[in-house]
Enzyme design. Structure first.
Site, PDB file in Angstrom:
ATOM      1  N   ASP A 290       0.838  -1.198   0.000  1.00  0.00           N
ATOM      2  CA  ASP A 290       0.000   0.000   0.000  1.00  0.00           C
ATOM      3  C   ASP A 290       0.876   1.252   0.000  1.00  0.00           C
ATOM      4  O   ASP A 290       0.987   1.960   0.998  1.00  0.00           O
ATOM      5  CB  ASP A 290      -0.926  -0.021   1.222  1.00  0.00           C
TER       6      ASP A 290
ATOM      7  N   GLU B 110      -3.262   2.354  -8.101  1.00  0.00           N
ATOM      8  CA  GLU B 110      -4.013   3.328  -8.907  1.00  0.00           C
ATOM      9  C   GLU B 110      -5.344   2.742  -9.366  1.00  0.00           C
ATOM     10  O   GLU B 110      -5.393   1.634  -9.884  1.00  0.00           O
ATOM     11  CB  GLU B 110      -3.196   3.759 -10.126  1.00  0.00           C
TER      12      GLU B 110
END
Length: 618
Positions: free
Chosen positions: A560, A569
């Site tokens: 993360d 994304e």
């Protein structure tokens, strides 16, 4: 991987192949009836055996002398005594003891049932990427108000930004609108049941209004189409959408518009989006007519052989992000959608012309061509035309090609199943449709939608399944596959992480997205001032609620961090896929699809019955 696919649909002589296709699509009801009778016969035999146990001859039992227990005042049979004491003990264990335990425990509120999956925040599709003020997302405002001006008449204001950048990529945007329309057409009652139907139509209309600006929709002949607004190159060092890290509301650099005179795949995808949306808006005749006119205006433009070219060829700012590898899949896709929208047989004749699927390699049985995405419309196009065969069965002259599309769709669905080993899976169960490359979840979401929808098509026609080679597979197997993959995305994975922002307790907090990383404090940051927010280890100050990120790697691992944009994304087409898959799997609004709305524009296939003769008069 190849061996598994060959096991499904091997290369044989033409006659054997045709026979296999018939086995996959035609039902041998006599065989099914025979199997049913056989199963009933086995059950009857089992019942007779059980009866034999119960009705055994009495002389087979050994007679025993009864024994008694003296209780002082009365003598009772030992058997009666044993059963009486045993019953008291069992009664205590079953009734009294649980009551005592429950009363001694602290009181807790009952656990609520699991939420309906379509109440997920991802139903707020695209609300995080629109360049307009949106009351559902407090940290977004109007932006891109000068896009396209002054070069484009009327400008190119509106539409959607894609992913974490401020670029408007028209190819995946159009595909996302097509998929959103498809899910709205098939499952309108489900969207209505969760009170999202009107919102989703607003989302769709915002997109199609913009797509109508990407070409001269009032013209009778076109000579160009706009492919993109903004963009840049990954190694850019000049102010653009890649080099700058800014909220879209703060953009002040030039945003170029890419105009193309040859763009077969882009033109076909925009036409598909407009045609599909016209079906959704059939209750608004004026707007639906405008959408259909736009789609039909595009048809000769992208069908022109002199303009036949992939839209991304020779365009580095497109190729780096949304490079198209084919165009004939979009042609099949557009032909089907325009036929459903208009009823003009020109389009279905084109979509079923043998040369089109041949050039598109529709029947090549290559695993990579079985994966639906913004770049590959083959699985969706063939399922869309399988719908035509299942529900309307038009017969000659379309039956031959429609049956091949139907068979190919069945083979694709077989390929998704684990037992055929066509695609690898992670140890956590995620199918690797993109062959272990980054951003797996987008492909999984779209495949899950198609699998769930195909099962619903079969269920709606009373067909309980289909054949994978000689093996009959029930529609529930497909539903289970789709649900297992969506469950993985929602958190049933080794990391116990939801890959949809805002869902569950553990979800990505460092999403790669410009607007989400910069505080909404009314302060304007210059082109490079926002980089400190991109590079910080702190969570995003703004949650992109409902966005599905790229996802884990092939080892089920997910880091993360923003710098790993392939994982962190979100994309517009990915969210279109997850919304479609979620709505198809929910129980809200029932389990049926809308069989008829898709065909509202299709004229009757057979001439109406002649009127009855006039009454005879002497």
């Amino acid at each position: 991987m190849g061996r598994g696919l060959d096991a499904i649909d091997s290369d044989r002589a033409e006659a054997e192949e045709e026979e296999r296709r018939r086995n996959m699509t035609e039902w041998d009801r006599g065989a099914l009836h025979s199997q049913q009778l056989s199963a009933e016969h086995q059950r009857n035999q089992l019942d007779e055996t059980q009866q034999g146990w119960l009705l055994a001859p009495q002389d087979s039992w050994k007679k025993k002398r009864k024994k008694y227990v003296n209780l002082g005042c009365i003598s009772v049979s030992r058997t009666v005594f044993t059963w009486t004491v045993g019953s008291i003990v069992v009664l205590f264990l079953v009734v009294a003891l649980p009551i005592i335990i429950v009363k001694s425990l602290p009181r807790h509120k009952s656990t609520p049932p699991p939420p309906d999956i379509t109440l997920l925040p991802s139903i707020r599709l695209f609300s995080f990427s629109t360049p307009r003020n949106n009351n559902r997302v407090s940290w977004r405002g109007n932006s891109g108000l000068k896009d396209g001006l002054p070069d484009v008449v009327g400008g190119l204001v509106g539409g959607y930004y894609d992913g974490g950048s401020n670029t408007k990529f028209h190819f995946p945007m159009a595909f996302s609108m097509t998929m959103l329309s498809w899910s709205l057409i098939e499952y309108s009652q489900k969207f209505k049941a969760i009170n999202e139907y009107d919102h989703m139509r607003d989302v769709l209309k915002w997109g199609t209004d913009y797509l109508l600006l990407t070409f001269n929709n009032s013209a009778t002949r076109l000579d160009h189409i706009y492919a993109q607004v903004g963009g840049g190159l990954r190694d850019s060092e000049s102010p653009d959408d890649i080099y700058c890290w800014q909220r879209p509301e703060d953009m002040s650099y030039d945003r170029p518009v890419i105009s193309l005179t040859t763009a077969t795949d882009l033109g076909a995808e925009v036409a598909s989006a407009l045609a599909a949306a016209s079906i959704v808006f059939n209750d608004k005749p004026t707007y639906a007519k405008k959408l259909k006119k736009g789609a039909e205006t595009l048809w000769p433009f992208f069908r022109n052989k002199n303009r036949r070219k992939r839209y991304s060829d020779g365009q580095p700012m497109i190729q780096a992000f949304y490079n198209s590898t084919s165009m004939f899949d979009e042609l099949m896709w557009a032909g089907a959608w325009l036929y459903y929208a208009t009823g003009n047989q020109t389009y279905i004749q084109f979509a079923t012309n043998p040369s089109v699927p041949k050039t598109a390699k529709a029947f090549a049985n290559q695993p990579e061509l079985m994966v639906p995405s913004w770049n590959n419309k083959l699985p969706g196009a063939m399922l869309l035309m399988t719908r035509y065969r299942l529900f309307l069965n038009p017969g000659f002259p379309y039956e031959n090609m429609l049956s091949r599309y139907h068979n190919a769709t069945g083979v694709t669905m077989c390929a998704y199943l684990k037992q055929y080993n066509v695609f690898n899976r992670t140890s956590g169960g995620l199918i690797q449709l993109n062959m272990g490359k980054p951003r797996p979840l987008e492909y999984v979401a779209h495949a899950s939608f198609l699998a769930s929808l195909f099962a619903d098509y079969l269920n709606s026609t009373g067909v309980p399944g289909w054949y994978c080679g000689p093996t009959f597979v029930s529609t529930q197997v497909l539903k289970d596959f789709a649900k297992s993959q969506i469950d993985y995305i929602l958190g049933d994975n080794p990391l116990k992480m939801s890959y949809i922002v805002g869902f569950g307790k553990k979800f990505p907090r460092h999403v790669y997205h410009r607007g989400a990383t910069i505080p909404n404090d009314k302060k304007r940051r210059s082109c490079r001032e926002g980089l400190k927010y991109r590079d910080t280890k702190n969570p995003n100050p703004n949650n992109i609620t409902g966005a599905m990120v790229g996802g884990p790697n092939k080892s089920d691992q997910f880091h993360d961090i923003r710098s790993n944009y392939n994982a962190s994304e979100p994309t517009m087409s990915g969210n279109a896929g997850i919304v479609a898959a979620l709505i198809s799997l929910t129980s809200s609004g029932g389990y049926q699809i809308d069989k008829n709305t898709m065909f509202n524009g299709v004229p009757p296939l057979y001439p109406p019955a002649p009127p009855p003769p006039k009454a005879w008069k002497p």
